[in-house]
Design an enzyme around this catalytic site. Structure first.
Site, PDB file in Angstrom:
ATOM      1  N   CYS A 141     -34.806 -17.607   1.708  1.00 49.21           N
ATOM      2  CA  CYS A 141     -34.275 -18.918   1.380  1.00 49.21           C
ATOM      3  C   CYS A 141     -32.757 -18.874   1.243  1.00 49.21           C
ATOM      4  CB  CYS A 141     -34.927 -19.421   0.098  1.00 49.21           C
ATOM      5  SG  CYS A 141     -34.661 -18.319  -1.300  1.00 49.21           S
ATOM      6  N   CYS A 185       0.850  -1.185   0.000  1.00 52.86           N
ATOM      7  CA  CYS A 185       0.000   0.000   0.000  1.00 52.86           C
ATOM      8  C   CYS A 185       0.888   1.236   0.000  1.00 52.86           C
ATOM      9  CB  CYS A 185      -0.935  -0.041   1.214  1.00 52.86           C
ATOM     10  SG  CYS A 185      -2.056   1.355   1.295  1.00 52.86           S
TER      11      CYS A 185
END
Lengths: 459, 199
Positions: free
Chosen positions: A426, A350
C-alpha cells in the site's frame, strides 16, 4: 603394533619451545618434552637460578602448577611463557609455618583442566559434569575466528606471575575487571599496597589465539563470548540443524543460531541497513526473534562476516555515527566523507575529502538563496547558451544513469531524506532506516494520516 | 535461494503437514515450485464468523533472507475484511511486517491469519472502506462478508437480494466484480453504486 608405537613416540617427542620468565627478570628459553611433568621443569630451571627445585613455583595462566602435572595437559602452545618464582613457603619438614594450610596440596592442575564451560548466566547450577571450557576469539593475526586460550595476569603490574584464588565461574567474572582476586607473585608488596590495602589484588583475564605461535605476551585476541560449544545440542533457531560451534544471543532465553545462519542474519540486516546504532555498544543487532535487551554488546562478533561485508559494516557504522552526531556525508559519488560541521552554517566544504562545496540542506552544489527542490519532470538545465540536444546531453553525464534511476524509482523519506523505493503493497510507508522509522504517505510525501488511508490507500 | 531459507521452509512445510490443524482441515499448504520459494496456503474460515464455510487461498512468497525477513503473503481468494485489501488481497498484519521474528513459522503465520479473520483490527485497516463499514454498520459488514465468502470462497450463505442487485448492474454492462465492489462499498445502495460506476 611395533610401528604404531614408534610412530606415537615420534610425535610426542616433538619438543615445545617455551620461555620461562623468572622473578629476577630474566627469560630462559627451553625446549620441553611434552611428556615431562612440572617436577622435571623445576629440576632444570632451579639450578639455573641457583635454587633448589623445591624452592620454585611454576605459574601458568593464574595457577601454580603442581609437580605431577604433565606439560602436554597444560594447553601450552609454542613460545608460551611460564613463570618461575621462588616460593615463600618454608621448604620441607616445616609444618608450623604460616602457609601451613597450603602445604599439603602444593599447586594445582592447570586452568584449562579445572575450568568448566563458562555460562553467560551467572545463576546456572555448578554442574561437575559440564565439559571443559572452549573459548572462541577473533584473532587479528589469523584474521579469523579461532579457538582461544584463557590467560591470567596481575591487574596492577600486568605480570603473568599471578595465581588466582578461585576459578572464574561466569563470563562476567572473565570479562569484567575486579571480579576474581589473586596473588601477584611478581611484585606482591607493591601490588598489594597499590591502593593502600583498600582493595585486594585482582586478576586480569585475557585471551590468546590457540592457532598461531604466540608472538609474545602482548599477542592478545578478542573473546567472542557469544560463540560457544554446543554442549547441549541446541538446534539453530533459523535452520533447525544442530551445529557446533553456535552463537548464543544475550537475551533471557539465550536463543541459538549456527554461525552460518548468524552470517545470513547479519548480512541481510546489513544490506537493508537495519543495524542499530546503540549509544553504548555501537553499531549492533538484537536477537533475531525480537527479544528485549538482546543487543550484541561486543561488536567484534561481526568479524564473523566476510572481509568485504565487515568493511561495509564499518563504513555504515561510521556513517551512522556521523549522522547521529549531527554531521553530513559528502554527496559526491565515490566520496561520502563524513563531516561534522560546527555551528549552523549551510555551506559545507568537503575538507580532507574531495573538496566539494555543497549545501547542507539539499545536498546539491552550494548555492545562494533558497534550495531549488528538484522537479521530477524537468531535470535538464534550461540556461544553456548553445544548442545541445537535451536528450544526448542528459545521457552523456557521468553517473547520470544511477542518479536518474534513484530519482525515478525513489522518493525521499520526509524526515531523514533517505531515498526510498516502493516495491508493492500500500501507500503507507515506514522508513526502514534504523533510528528513523517515520510513517509517511507515498502519494503526499507527508506524515501518514487517516485521510491518506481513506482517499488513496492504494493510489 | 539461500540454502538456509529452503532448508527451513522444508522443515516448516513438514511441520504444517503433520500438524493437528491439518488433521482438522483448518490449514493447508502446498508447494508451487521445487525450490521452496513459493507456496500456496489455504485456511478455513473460522466458525461463528462471516467467513465460516469458506476456504481462502493464500500466496506465500519466501524471500532469500527467510527466516530473518517475513514471507510475503497475500490473499488470492477475494475477501471482505477490514485488514485485507479487497482489491489486491494485501494483508495488514504486524507479524508480516516489523513484528516478524525469526522464530515464527508457516504454521504460526497461517494460524495468525485465521485468527485475524476471527478478530479484525479495524484501527489498523488495510481497506479503509471496509473498516468504516465494520465500525459504523456492523450488520451490513457481516452480510457483505458472508456474501463475498459465498461467491469467492465457497461459503454456504446465499444472499438473493445482493445477487439480484449485481445481476442488474451486470446487465447494464458492468463487470461483475466491479459491481460487487461498488455495491459493497456503498452498503448495497443501488443508486450510489451506479452513480460511482458511471461517473
Amino acid at each position: 603394533m611395533q610401528q604404531l608405537f614408534f610412530f606415537g613416540k615420534h610425535t610426542i617427542s616433538n619438543t615445545l619451545n617455551i620461555y620461562i620468565k623468572t622473578s629476577n627478570g630474566s627469560t630462559l628459553s627451553m625446549n620441553l618434552n611434552p611428556q615431562w611433568d612440572i617436577k622435571n621443569v623445576k629440576e632444570i630451571v632451579g639450578p639455573k637460578l641457583g635454587l633448589q627445585p623445591e624452592e620454585l613455583k611454576i605459574i601458568f595462566a593464574g595457577k601454580e602448577l603442581s609437580d605431577t602435572v604433565i606439560i602436554a595437559d597444560c594447553d601450552l602452545g609454542q613460545c608460551s611463557v611460564l613463570h618461575a618464582v621462588k616460593t615463600k613457603r618454608p621448604v620441607k619438614f616445616d609444618n608450623s609455618g604460616v602457609f601451613s594450610e597450603e602445604l599439603e596440596d602444593v599447586g594445582s592442575k592447570p586452568l584449562c583442566e579445572t575450568l568448566k564451560d563458562l555460562s553467560n548466566n551467572e545463576d546456572l547450577p555448578d554442574n561437575n559434569q559440564q565439559p571443559k571450557a572452549h573459548f572462541y576469539v577473533y584473532c587479528a593475526t589469523c584474521k579469523a575466528m579461532k579457538q582461544g586460550k584463557l590467560r591470567v595476569r596481575c591487574h596492577f603490574c600486568k605480570s603473568g606471575a599471578f595465581t588466582v584464588h578461585s576459578d572464574p565461574q561466569s563470563w562476567t567474572d572473565v570479562l569484567e575487571s575486579k571480579r576474581i582476586t589473586g596473588q601477584c607473585e611478581n611484585r606482591p608488596e607493591e601490588c598489594e599496597n597499590i591502593l593502600n590495602n583498600t582493595e585486594p589484588t585482582f586478576a586480569d583475564f585475557y585471551f590468546k589465539c590457540a592457532e598461531h605461535t604466540s608472538l609474545g605476551e602482548d599477542d592478545e585476541a578478542v573473546p567472542l563470548f557469544l560463540v560457544r560449544s554446543n554442549v547441549r545440542s541446541i538446534p539453530c533457531l533459523a535452520c533447525g540443524d544442530v551445529c557446533n560451534p553456535i552463537l548464543v544471543f544475550p537475551c533471557l532465553e539465550g536463543h541459538v543460531t549456527c554461525l552460518e545462519c548468524f552470517n545470513v542474519y547479519c548480512s541481510s540486516r546489513l544490506r537493508d541497513r537495519q543495524f542499530y546504532q546503540h549509544a553504548e555498544y555501537g553499531y549492533t543487532l538484537p536477537c533475531p526473534t525480537g527479544c528485549e535487551h538482546s543487543y550484541i554488546t561486543e561488536v567484534h562478533h561481526f568479524r564473523l562476516l566476510s572481509e568485504p561485508q565487515y568493511a561495509q559494516y564499518q563504513k555504515f557504522a561510521t556513517e551512522e555515527y556521523v549522522l547521529n552526531a549531527g554531521g553530513v556525508l559528502c554527496p559526491q559519488p565515490n566520496c561520502g566523507m563524513g563531516i561534522i560541521p560546527e555551528g549552523d552554517c549551510r555551506k559545507i566544504a568537503c575538507i580532507g575529502g574531495c573538496g566539494f562545496v555543497f549545501c547542507r540542506l539539499c545536498l546539491q552544489g552550494y548555492h545562494i538563496g533558497p534550495c531549488d527542490l528538484p522537479d521530477p519532470d524537468n531535470t535538464d538545465r534550461k540556461d544553456c547558451d548553445y544548442n545541445v540536444d537535451p536528450v544526448r546531453a542528459s545521457q552523456a553525464r557521468w553517473d547520470e544513469a544511477s542518479k536518474v534511476t534513484i530519482k525515478v524509482s525513489t522518493k525521499p523519506c520526509p524526515k531523514c531524506k533517505t531515498p526510498t523505493e516502493r516495491d508493492g503493497g500500500c501507500m503507507h510507508m515506514v522508513c526502514t532506516r534504523s533510528g528513523c522509522g517515520f510513517n509517511w504517505c507515498w502519494v503526499c510525501q507527508t506524515p501518514w494520516t487517516r485521510d491518506c488511508m481513506g482517499s488513496h490507500w492504494f493510489g | 535461494m539461500a540454502n538456509i531459507a529452503a532448508q527451513r521452509i522444508k522443515r516448516e512445510f513438514k511441520e504444517v503437514i503433520k500438524s493437528e490443524e491439518v488433521a482438522k482441515c483448518a490449514i493447508k499448504v502446498e508447494l508451487v515450485n521445487d525450490n521452496y520459494t513459493e507456496l500456496k496456503g489455504e485456511i478455513a474460515g473460522p466458525p461463528d464468523t462471516p467467513y465460516e464455510g469458506g476456504n481462502f487461498i493464500l500466496e506465500i512468497k519466501v524471500p532469500e533472507t527467510y527466516p530473518f525477513n517475513p514471507p510475503k503473503v497475500r490473499f488470492i481468494t477475494k475477501i471482505w475484511h477490514p485488514n485485507i485489501s479487497s482489491v489486491t488481497g494485501a494483508i495488514c498484519l504486524d507479524i508480516l511486517k516489523d513484528q516478524w521474528a525469526a522464530a515464527m513459522t508457516l504454521r504460526t503465520v497461517l494460524l495468525s491469519l485465521q485468527a485475524l479473520l476471527s478478530a479484525a483490527e479495524p484501527d489498523d485497516p488495510q481497506d479503509a472502506v471496509v473498516a468504516k463499514q465494520f465500525k459504523e454498520n456492523a450488520e451490513m459488514f457481516h452480510l457483505t462478508a458472508c456474501h463475498w465468502t459465498n461467491i469467492y470462497a465457497g461459503g454456504p450463505s446465499v444472499n438473493k437480494d445482493f445477487d439480484d442487485k449485481i445481476k442488474k448492474l451486470v446487465e447494464m454492462g458492468v463487470d461483475e466484480h466491479e459491481a460487487r465492489v461498488a455495491l459493497s462499498s456503498y452498503n448495497w445502495d443501488m443508486e450510489r453504486a451506479t452513480e460511482q460506476l458511471f461517473s
